[in-house]
Design a protein around this motif. Structure first.
Motif, mmCIF file in Angstrom:
data_model
loop_
_atom_site.group_PDB
_atom_site.id
_atom_site.type_symbol
_atom_site.label_atom_id
_atom_site.label_comp_id
_atom_site.label_asym_id
_atom_site.label_seq_id
_atom_site.Cartn_x
_atom_site.Cartn_y
_atom_site.Cartn_z
ATOM 1 N N SER B 124 -2.766 -9.112 -8.703
ATOM 2 C CA SER B 124 -2.987 -7.803 -8.107
ATOM 3 C C SER B 124 -1.677 -7.329 -7.483
ATOM 4 C CB SER B 124 -4.059 -7.916 -7.042
ATOM 5 O OG SER B 124 -3.683 -8.918 -6.116
ATOM 6 N N ALA B 125 -1.696 -6.049 -7.054
ATOM 7 C CA ALA B 125 -0.498 -5.510 -6.416
ATOM 8 C C ALA B 125 -0.099 -6.402 -5.245
ATOM 9 C CB ALA B 125 -0.766 -4.092 -5.911
ATOM 10 N N GLY B 126 1.157 -6.666 -5.121
ATOM 11 C CA GLY B 126 1.659 -7.379 -3.964
ATOM 12 C C GLY B 126 1.343 -8.854 -3.931
ATOM 13 N N PHE B 127 0.841 -9.429 -5.025
ATOM 14 C CA PHE B 127 0.455 -10.845 -4.946
ATOM 15 C C PHE B 127 1.654 -11.755 -4.746
ATOM 16 C CE2 PHE B 127 1.422 -13.369 -8.771
ATOM 17 C CZ PHE B 127 1.980 -12.395 -9.561
ATOM 18 N N TYR B 128 2.831 -11.280 -5.170
ATOM 19 C CA TYR B 128 4.044 -12.085 -4.947
ATOM 20 C C TYR B 128 4.244 -12.376 -3.462
ATOM 21 C CZ TYR B 128 5.825 -10.609 -9.561
ATOM 22 O OH TYR B 128 6.020 -10.369 -10.876
ATOM 23 N N TYR B 129 3.968 -11.361 -2.650
ATOM 24 C CA TYR B 129 4.282 -11.496 -1.232
ATOM 25 C C TYR B 129 3.408 -12.543 -0.557
ATOM 26 C CZ TYR B 129 6.379 -7.030 -2.373
ATOM 27 O OH TYR B 129 7.107 -6.043 -2.972
ATOM 28 N N LYS B 130 2.290 -12.867 -1.200
ATOM 29 C CA LYS B 130 1.327 -13.772 -0.572
ATOM 30 C C LYS B 130 1.439 -15.196 -1.114
ATOM 31 C CE LYS B 130 -1.924 -9.949 -0.069
ATOM 32 N NZ LYS B 130 -2.713 -9.083 -0.951
ATOM 33 N N THR B 131 2.213 -15.368 -2.152
ATOM 34 C CA THR B 131 2.221 -16.681 -2.819
ATOM 35 C C THR B 131 3.651 -17.184 -3.025
ATOM 36 O OG1 THR B 131 2.181 -15.544 -4.909
ATOM 37 C CG2 THR B 131 0.058 -16.252 -4.030
ATOM 38 N N PHE B 132 3.775 -18.262 -3.764
ATOM 39 C CA PHE B 132 5.085 -18.841 -4.141
ATOM 40 C C PHE B 132 5.911 -19.248 -2.922
ATOM 41 C CE2 PHE B 132 4.547 -15.657 -7.721
ATOM 42 C CZ PHE B 132 4.074 -16.584 -8.624
ATOM 43 N N MET B 133 5.259 -19.561 -1.790
ATOM 44 C CA MET B 133 6.034 -19.898 -0.598
ATOM 45 C C MET B 133 6.134 -21.399 -0.372
ATOM 46 S SD MET B 133 4.884 -16.994 2.123
ATOM 47 C CE MET B 133 3.246 -16.735 1.484
ATOM 48 N N ASP B 514 -0.180 3.936 -13.361
ATOM 49 C CA ASP B 514 1.177 3.856 -13.898
ATOM 50 C C ASP B 514 1.119 2.912 -15.092
ATOM 51 O OD1 ASP B 514 3.773 2.929 -14.525
ATOM 52 O OD2 ASP B 514 4.491 3.405 -12.511
ATOM 53 N N GLN B 515 1.221 3.486 -16.270
ATOM 54 C CA GLN B 515 0.992 2.676 -17.469
ATOM 55 C C GLN B 515 2.114 1.673 -17.703
ATOM 56 O OE1 GLN B 515 -0.665 4.511 -20.870
ATOM 57 N NE2 GLN B 515 -1.994 5.833 -19.685
ATOM 58 N N GLN B 516 3.337 2.086 -17.462
ATOM 59 C CA GLN B 516 4.436 1.160 -17.781
ATOM 60 C C GLN B 516 4.468 -0.021 -16.825
ATOM 61 O OE1 GLN B 516 9.234 1.077 -17.925
ATOM 62 N NE2 GLN B 516 8.312 2.956 -18.628
ATOM 63 N N ASN B 517 4.234 0.240 -15.562
ATOM 64 C CA ASN B 517 4.276 -0.849 -14.599
ATOM 65 C C ASN B 517 2.903 -1.493 -14.397
ATOM 66 O OD1 ASN B 517 6.924 -1.219 -14.034
ATOM 67 N ND2 ASN B 517 6.932 -0.099 -12.111
ATOM 68 N N ASP B 518 1.936 -1.118 -15.208
ATOM 69 C CA ASP B 518 0.610 -1.722 -15.139
ATOM 70 C C ASP B 518 -0.002 -1.649 -13.742
ATOM 71 O OD1 ASP B 518 0.415 -2.327 -17.799
ATOM 72 O OD2 ASP B 518 1.026 -4.422 -17.602
ATOM 73 N N VAL B 519 0.133 -0.492 -13.125
ATOM 74 C CA VAL B 519 -0.521 -0.293 -11.826
ATOM 75 C C VAL B 519 -1.870 0.364 -12.083
ATOM 76 C CG1 VAL B 519 -0.377 0.809 -9.563
ATOM 77 C CG2 VAL B 519 1.702 -0.047 -10.688
ATOM 78 N N THR B 520 -2.929 -0.317 -11.630
ATOM 79 C CA THR B 520 -4.280 0.161 -11.942
ATOM 80 C C THR B 520 -4.886 0.873 -10.740
ATOM 81 O OG1 THR B 520 -5.327 -1.848 -11.130
ATOM 82 C CG2 THR B 520 -4.613 -1.831 -13.439
ATOM 83 N N VAL B 524 -4.280 0.600 -6.438
ATOM 84 C CA VAL B 524 -4.160 1.671 -5.441
ATOM 85 C C VAL B 524 -5.171 1.429 -4.320
ATOM 86 C CG1 VAL B 524 -4.341 4.163 -5.039
ATOM 87 C CG2 VAL B 524 -3.316 3.295 -7.165
ATOM 88 N N ARG B 525 -6.369 1.007 -4.716
ATOM 89 C CA ARG B 525 -7.390 0.731 -3.685
ATOM 90 C C ARG B 525 -6.959 -0.447 -2.801
ATOM 91 N NH1 ARG B 525 -10.925 2.297 -7.981
ATOM 92 N NH2 ARG B 525 -11.181 0.143 -8.684
ATOM 93 N N LEU B 526 -6.373 -1.456 -3.397
ATOM 94 C CA LEU B 526 -5.922 -2.615 -2.620
ATOM 95 C C LEU B 526 -4.817 -2.205 -1.637
ATOM 96 C CD1 LEU B 526 -5.926 -5.662 -2.028
ATOM 97 C CD2 LEU B 526 -4.256 -5.934 -3.881
#
Lengths: 176, 994, 420, 97
Positions: B124-133, B514-520, B524-526
């Motif tokens: 989902s959007a922003g999942f990088y910020y929550k993981t890989f730490m 945003d079709q190219q960046n696969d933003v669904t 936006v709701r998240l």
């Protein structure tokens, strides 16, 4: 450096040459002496000195505006005669005078008007009706400083660039 | 290839069917026609699947027919000319075009990474910020490499760009950006009034929507009318027509940046032809007439190949003569798009349904649909596209909730139009929301800019023509051209109603904003849920609008959805101001010709050619090329050469080209007063015919530059600057002259290029120069002592200047002649010097000798050192004010404990010294608190037979004889050094006064 | 049940099962209280970091951060994301190294992945003089315990074999490499600190613009904002870019000018630039983001500006440098350019100090180097505000250093901000 | 951005180099408060957000220093004068009784 303009191709109906047989004198008015300097110029050359970026043909000299209260006097070089010495005498006390004959390389582009490539290449409006005969500009092209003027009789342009940049400038001129 | 171009429609389009062009996509050969884009040619061949999306690797097709395309991105060309992320929709077809799809493995139709789609609940959007730490060390080693492998779409070329780029300038009264109906009318009206007009269009064909839509003007078809206007414009001398040119940015004071794609429509540019040209257009007035872009509606699977903007469908049919499908569903919220059914029918495409979100369609449209037997759904929506790699149907939710599945291979979608107002916002203008248009329109405009037609929110053809004519007349009038008539051809009215509609509720599948960046829509709701509600936060958190299409088809939808979620109005949620470039532009064209050896100009001294003949090795010194040393056959390395040059100078005579020094004539009755104020030492007391070393400070009390002043007359001085500071010093002196002391009678003349100047140094220097200078000039020590100067002639009448200056510490002169004679003088010095063993020496030997003498150079004049730091504090006059005097007295600069310049030699005389080493006590730990200074210049001294160095050391004068460590951890060296006087060689200066 | 307020792969997976619907706002949308112990003006990276460290390390969570727009809207959201501590002068190195160490532990500290990526910062040199200047710098770094490597030409070639070595106007001769330098996902820094501060009780108040200061008898009493008066015992300014404007409301004149710096990003392409590379013969530096965009910049435009945009000459100058160094990027396209307003100080170094107004503290003058300083700036500013004495590593950043002649001038350009 | 040089006409800003605030003038070095005055001259800046008088040098043109009045928020230029004229005018005003 031999004649840098050798081998330069110019656009249709145009030709490029290097003017090497000239003496160039830089004249700058002394503080507060401008009016008197104009009087002296009138006596010696029959004309006041241009106050705007213009070039004047005044007998044997071509007088090119070179900045506020500054001019280049371009004359034909003659063995045994130093125009800068003569000018210093003429303008004694009214102007400072320096021989700069070797400071710049002067190219003449004989052409009745600017080529499309030249118009594109100049960073100032160089179209036929914008840069008129007698107009002078101090500007830069392609990172190279240049003084350019259109000959008062409309027969061409002269480009003066600092001598040590002249090869790069020649390459540029060769392309326009 | 019997199936070739099976979707080409007979009798439609402006392509030249007499000119077939072969091309390949992913290695498969196809044929199109001149006038096609790559996209239209692919569609003509029934190819819809052209790429994979960024994150989920979903199959993607062609959404648009313009520069806003988010999906149809390809790698164009190959090898050094490979162009990643190239929009197929604006790529002009040429013979031999070679394109490949991107971001897929192993192939476009079978992409293994499409597995990412299954993981989308996690991604989902922003999942990088929550993981890989966890654990921290895995980020660079594991997680990030994994992410970077997936990053980007296409690949940059892996070799230098072989093409050339050009720059050009143009000036005009009126710049018209865009050549649709508004732009053409604006250009025509302004041009007829006599104004200098430039008309640019990013497309290769003029006309904008007039060649894509089926319209008539004055009884002519759109394209016929365009041709007639363009023909007239082309005939006018005051008009410059620039197709294939994109204005990418508006800058201050009427400056526009534009890129002309000169040779992108051929396989390889012609000889000498640039690939692209960067134009600087300076316009007194500008008219933005860039039309509008259609926006999609967000529904399930709205990214499937076969979902296409309605305007693009019309463009492919009318301009390119291509049917983008066999059976279509039209899904819209506005009249213009609903009318696409006309074009589809004309092209022989079956229209299976007209789905409109509005509860009541205009009767005219309904009647038309009925005539063609098209099923109409009012107050309805397509909730999902059906199909995988191509649309195979549409799932329609009718007004009363019933679901209808309709078979189709094309969904023409329209959510309304966004005016192309980007350029109006580049200088800070904020767009304004206009509810009746459900769109942002231009707000405040920069000086001299106006907007006309669809870019202004005036969507009907009649309004475009009218506004264009008016804008053209007004812009011309602003420049004093008043004789234009602002009349525009009349055309029939059209329906342009729209009702805002952004996204479909009840989609079964992922719905893309945003079709190219696969933003669904879910992203936006998240974002809203997590507080990223400002439009900027939304963009940054989800990456919405950050793809190569710059959000042209997604920003407003995303903004509207956020407004809905936060229950705010759209304008209260944010705006869509843009920054340059309007569309992505190549990096190469912004650089132009200034790359490689032409990155910067090259300055050559008057005797450069001579030095080249001697086999000199040259070194870059600022913009200059200077002779560094002159190797002789058999010399093993540069050090051998330099040692020989130094020894020869110190034992016989050498000549060094010092023409690169900055040179300024300072004249006028107040020249003496002026120089007293800019140098720390007195220059007014300098006698005529004498030189003096001088130092200038900056106003903050730090050393700026050093050089010499020579006085040739009461009111005539000549000063030199260091090579690197020539321009800076002149600028500083001009400031002093014009601004600080405007009443002084001083004139400055930069004469650096006037003189070729040579240092002639060594015990035989006088002998050599005696053969050069003209009689009766007396060069003897009595007549011409140390620090004398004179205006003379040389070589039989050549004007010359001679100075008794020494940088090397030897008996030395500098002799200058007008630059044209520099080559001759150098040759003469060498031929006449033969009997004395004269040699040329370069900057390297020059540097060695100046360090041997302890003179300061660029490493010491580093912008942080005071005159006192340099050991020149005593030079400062206490009898006058000078620039930098007051502030040099601040405690921090006057501190006696500041590091001072001093000399160093290695304790072990065979050890080498290193510039940049730091000094610490010899038994101290190499840590910061023990840091006592640093080495600035080092050299091997051939005279002393060991290395010597200059450096700054705290309380230096008191420490002569002390042993310190010079630590150089970056080179792994620690050297014991002894603090010594900086005058290593001939400290009494006996050699230079003989 | 996993708490969705603790970020981890497990919480993300757990949330995946319920459509990511359980997340809380990253920071509360706080409304201003009548007063706080400390008000930080400026919800950028530095202000948010200051609030975080005040609460976390100095035990004071009665803190509000007030921001005129949305948090992170200043330079933390418009920079080129580079972090490094490769400084020359003793006034700077310990501070930036403190910052670097905080970056290295930031994600675990904040429980927020800001993608601190230490892929190396390489400064190229093109002459012997430049080499020695870099050696001096690298040695200074070593003396302060900071990593630095001086590479020769072969060392540079091994890292970046495709740079322009053979047709260069100013040939590359080597480089100074700090391997621990790299990049950080800039926006995430603001969000991570905001979340951290918020969870410790700090109020983050957006859309509140300061309109004035209430000062009684030389002592600060609070700030006037567009959302009303907010009382405070202490007020810290962290509004780089607008420092002069805000400080003027408190009657202060600063040794700072506002200048515009443009930055650029290309379309996303498959990564080929691992670390950060700076050109030593022109104004150009570049890195490649984890999304594939080339992120690059160059010189400031060079004139005072509060407009967040620049002009074409600098764009062209930057790309001339880019193409001179990396001729293979010619066909890559520029996607976006933007301008940030830099607090250009008179010596190129920052200021973290008390002001003549009792209880008013100043943090600014970051020039174009503020992003990498964010953690240390927050820490040192928090220290100064909490303890009324400068932090050990920020002692040189005094406001009066220009008066006393203790400038910290890395580039040696003097009192001309546009040359720093 | 384009600057209209009073001598050369309008040119792109790349022909000019920038110094900064023209409202600070070099103080009298002999005054009793010279060290304070020079500190303020060299370091304190109003850093105006709005129309500001600033010094530009026509480096690639006529070498004139200019006093340019430019809005730092919009970059709009409202006035350009030769610095020398401005400085002489200021001197005249200062020496007037």
């Amino acid at each position: 450096m031999s004649n840098l303009a050798n081998g330069l191709a110019a656009g249709k109906g145009a030709s490029i040459s290097e003017r090497s047989d000239i003496a160039v004198t830089h004249v700058a008015a002394r503080r507060g002496a401008r009016a008197a300097l104009d009087d002296a110029a009138r006596t010696a050359f029959g004309t006041a000195l241009p106050s705007a970026p213009r070039v004047i043909e005044a007998g044997t000299a071509t007088i090119v505006w070179a900045g506020p209260d500054q001019w280049l006097f371009i004359e034909k070089a003659q063995a045994g005669s130093d125009p800068s010495v003569k000018l210093a005498a003429t303008f004694q006390g009214l102007a400072s005078v320096v021989d700069v004959s070797d400071s710049r390389t002067l190219f003449r582009l004989a052409a009745s008007g600017p080529s499309e490539a030249l118009i594109r290449g100049m960073g100032i409006d160089f179209e036929h009706n914008s840069f008129k005969p007698g107009d002078v500009a101090i500007t830069h092209v392609s990172h190279l400083g240049v003084m350019v003027w259109r000959l008062p009789d409309g027969s061409g342009y002269e480009f003066a660039c600092a001598r040590t940049y002249a090869r790069d400038f020649r390459d540029w001129l060769g392309k326009v | 290839m019997t199936q070739s171009q099976s979707f080409r429609v007979a009798g439609l389009g402006l392509v030249d069917r007499a000119q077939p062009l072969d091309f390949t996509f992913d290695g498969v050969p196809y044929t199109g026609f001149a006038g096609d884009t790559l996209a239209s040619a692919l569609l003509a061949n029934g190819v819809h699947l052209v790429g994979r999306s960024f994150k989920y690797h979903r199959p993607r097709g062609i959404l648009t027919a313009g520069s806003e395309e988010p999906n149809a991105l390809v790698e164009l060309r190959s090898g050094a000319r490979r162009e990643p992320n190239t929009r197929a929709t604006v790529t002009e077809l040429y013979s031999g075009l070679d394109a490949k799809s991107q971001n897929r493995f192993p192939s476009l139709s079978l992409d293994l990474l499409s597995i990412n789609g299954l993981l989308s609940p996690v991604f989902s959007a922003g999942f990088y910020y929550k993981t890989f730490m966890w654990p921290a060390s895995f980020w660079e080693k594991l997680y990030e490499p994994m992410i970077r492998r997936a990053a980007g779409l296409g690949r940059a070329a892996d070799a230098p760009d072989p093409d050339i780029y050009d720059k050009a300038n143009a000036f005009c009264d009126v710049l018209v950006i865009g050549s649709g109906p508004a732009g053409l009318m604006a250009a025509l009206t302004a041009a007829r009034s006599g104004a200098k007009v430039i008309l640019v269009d990013e497309n290769f064909a003029f006309g904008g929507r007039l060649i894509s839509d089926w319209r008539t003007i004055e009884g002519k078809s759109g394209s016929e009318w365009v041709n007639s206007v363009v023909t007239e414009l082309a005939s006018l001398p005051n008009v410059r027509l620039m197709p294939r040119t994109t204005v990418f940015g508006a800058y201050d004071t009427g400056t526009f940046g534009a890129v002309e794609r000169v040779a992108d429509h051929v396989a390889v540019p012609g000889p000498g032809q640039p690939r692209q040209t960067l134009w600087h257009i300076v316009a007194k007035q500008s008219i933005v007439a860039q039309g509008s872009m259609e926006r999609p509606i967000v529904f399930g699977n709205n990214d499937r190949p076969g979902v296409m903007l309605a305007s693009a469908v019309r463009s492919y049919i009318n301009r390119f003569g291509v049917a983008p499908g066999r059976t279509a569903v039209v899904f819209s919220n506005n009249d213009e798009a609903a009318n696409t059914i006309d074009d589809l029918v004309r092209a022989g495409v079956t229209v299976a349904a007209l789905v409109d979100t509005r509860p009541m369609l205009p009767p005219a449209i309904k009647a038309k649909a009925r005539k063609h037997g098209i099923r109409v759904f009012e107050g309805a929506a397509v909730t999902d596209a059906v199909g995988g790699q191509r649309v195979s149907g549409a799932r329609i939710a009718a007004a009363y909730g019933s679901i209808n599945n309709i078979v189709c291979d094309l969904i023409a979608v329209s959510g309304g139009f966004n005016p192309n107002l980007q350029v109006t916002t580049h200088l800070g203008g904020r767009p304004q929301w206009q509810e009746s248009l459900a769109a942002f329109v231009p707000g405040t405009l920069p000086k001299g800019m106006s907007v006309a037609g669809a870019a202004n929110g005036s969507f009907s053809l009649a309004a475009c023509l009218r506004e264009g004519a008016r804008a053209g007349a007004n812009a011309a009038a602003a420049g004093g051209f008043n004789n234009g008539s602002a009349s525009a051809p009349a055309v029939e009215d059209e329906l342009t109603e729209v009702s805002a509609f952004w996204h479909v509720d009840g989609a079964k599948h992922k719905a893309f904003v945003d079709q190219q960046n696969d933003v669904t829509a879910a992203d936006v709701r998240l974002a809203e849920r997590e507080g990223f509600r400002s439009v900027e936060h939304l963009k940054r958190y989800t990456t919405l609008g950050m793809a190569t299409d710059q959000g042209k088809t997604s920003n407003v939808n995303g903004l509207a959805m956020m407004a809905e979620l936060t229950k705010k109005s759209i304008p209260a949620t944010g705006t869509t101001a843009a920054r340059p470039p309007y569309v992505p532009v190549s990096l190469g064209v912004l650089a132009g010709e200034h790359r490689g050896k032409h990155f910067k100009p090259t300055r050559l001294t008057p005797s450069h050619d001579w030095a080249k003949e001697q086999g000199a090795v040259f070194i870059e010194a600022g913009l200059w090329l200077r002779a560094q040393y002159f190797p002789k056959p058999g010399e093993a390395d540069w050090l051998t050469t330099v040692n020989r040059e130094v020894k020869t100078v110190r034992s016989a005579v050498g000549v060094c080209d010092v023409s690169t020094l900055g040179k300024i004539e300072v004249h006028g009755t107040d020249a003496r007063k002026f120089l007293d104020r800019v140098y720390i030492n007195m220059m007014s007391t300098l006698g005529v015919g004498k030189c003096r070393y001088g130092m200038m400070l900056r106003e903050d009390g730090i050393a700026m530059d050093d050089g010499t002043a020579a006085r040739f007359a009461d009111d005539r001085y000549f000063i030199t600057t260091t090579t690197v500071n020539a321009i800076k010093v002149l600028q500083h002196l001009e400031l002093c002259r014009q601004w600080h002391w405007p009443d002084l009678d001083v004139q400055l003349f930069p004469v650096s290029d006037q003189w070729a100047q040579y240092s002639v140094a060594g015990p035989r220097a006088r002998d050599l120069l005696a053969k050069i200078v003209d009689k009766p000039f007396d060069i003897s020590n009595t007549a011409f002592p140390y620090m004398a100067c004179a205006e003379i002639t040389a070589l039989g009448g050549i004007k010359a200047r001679i100075y008794r200056l020494s940088f090397s510490g030897e008996l030395a002169f500098e002799i200058a002649v007008p630059a044209r004679h520099g080559d001759l003088l150098m040759r003469k010095l060498m031929s006449e010097g033969k009997e004395f063993g004269a040699i040329p020496y370069g900057t390297e030997a020059l540097g060695v000798m100046r360090i041997e003498k302890g003179h300061v150079g660029g490493s010491e004049l580093n912008g942080t050192t005071t005159a006192a730091d340099l050991g020149l504090g005593k030079m400062a006059s206490t009898k006058k004010d000078f620039v930098g005097r007051v502030l040099a007295q601040r405690p921090g600069l006057a501190d006696p404990d500041r590091p001072r310049l001093i000399g160093f030699r290695p304790v072990d005389r065979t050890a080498r010294l290193r510039g940049g080493a730091h000094f610490i006590g010899k038994d101290d730990q190499p840590i910061a608190k023990n840091d006592q200074g640093y080495m600035t210049s080092v050299t091997y001294s051939p005279m002393l037979g060991h290395w010597v160095g200059l450096g700054f050391l705290a309380r230096a004068e008191a420490r002569i004889g002390e042993i310190l460590s010079a630590v150089d951890p970056v080179r792994g060296e620690t050297t014991l050094v002894e603090v010594v006087s900086s005058a290593f060689y001939d400290p009494e200066g006996a050699r230079l006064r003989v | 049940m996993l708490s969705s307020d603790r970020y981890s792969i497990f919480s993300v997976l757990a949330e995946a099962l319920k459509g990511q619907t359980g997340w809380k706002p990253t920071w509360r949308k706080a409304a201003p209280k009548p007063s706080y112990d400390i008000v930080i003006v400026g919800g950028g990276g530095h202000g948010l970091a200051t609030a975080y460290y005040l609460a976390k390390r100095y035990g004071n969570a009665n803190v509000a951060v007030i921001e005129k727009g949305w948090i992170g809207s200043g330079n933390v959201g418009r920079n080129t994301t580079i972090v490094r501590s490769n400084y020359l002068l003793p006034g700077n190195i310990p501070f930036y190294e403190t910052s670097m160490k905080l970056w290295e532990g930031l994600e675990q500290d904040l429980n927020y992945n800001a993608m601190v990526s230490q892929r190396g910062v390489l400064n190229l040199y093109h002459s012997d003089g430049q080499r020695d200047a870099y050696a001096r710098r690298g040695n200074a770094m070593h003396l302060h315990g900071v990593d630095a490597e001086l590479l020769d030409l072969n060392g540079v070639r091994a890292m970046y074999p495709w740079l322009n070595y053979d047709n260069a106007r100013f040939p590359i001769k080597g480089g100074l490499l700090q391997r621990r330098g790299g990049t950080v996902r800039h926006d995430a820094v603001a969000w991570g600190y905001a979340r951290g501060a918020d969870r410790l009780g700090v109020d983050i108040i957006e859309n509140a613009e300061v309109t004035g200061f209430r000062i009684d008898g030389g002592k600060i009493r609070g700030v006037e904002t567009t959302r009303g008066f907010i009382g405070a015992n202490k007020v810290g300014l962290a509004v780089a870019g607008n420092s002069s404007r805000v400080a003027a409301m408190a009657g202060l004149m600063l040794p700072i000018e506002s200048h515009v710096l443009q930055a650029f990003v290309s379309e996303g392409i498959k990564p080929f630039i691992d670390g950060v590379v700076t050109f030593g013969a022109g104004h150009f530096y570049i890195s490649q983001s984890d999304k594939g965009g080339l992120v690059f910049g160059g010189d400031i435009d060079g004139y005072n500006s509060y407009a967040q945009r620049g002009n074409l000459p600098v764009v062209e100058d930057v790309l001339e440098g880019g193409m001179a160094l990396m001729p293979r990027i010619g066909r890559v396209r520029l996607l976006r350019s933007w301008g940030g307003i830099m607090d250009m100080s008179m010596d190129g170094s920052p200021i973290i100090d008390q002001t003549p107004v009792d209880g008013l503290y100043f943090n600014g003058g970051w020039c174009y180097g503020g992003f990498k300083a964010t953690p240390a700036s927050g820490l040192c500013f928090a220290h100064l505000i909490a303890r009324d004495e400068p932090h050990e590593v920020a002692k040189a950043y005094r406001l009066d250093r220009f008066r006393t002649g203790h400038m910290i001038d890395e580039k040696g350009m003097g009192n001309q901000p546009n040359l720093h | 951005m384009r600057i209209k040089c009073p001598y050369c006409g309008e040119r792109g800003n790349d022909e000019f180099s920038y110094l900064g605030d023209a409202s600070v003038k070099r103080p009298d070095p002999s005054a009793a408060d010279a060290s304070d005055a020079f500190y303020a001259f060299a370091y304190e800046r109003k850093n105006v957000a709005g129309p500001m008088q600033e010094l530009w040098y026509h480096a690639a043109g006529c070498h004139a220093w200019l006093v340019v009045t430019r809005d730092t928020r919009t970059h709009e230029i409202s006035d350009v004068k030769p610095a020398q004229d401005v400085a002489l005018e200021q001197q005249k005003t200062a020496s007037a009784p």
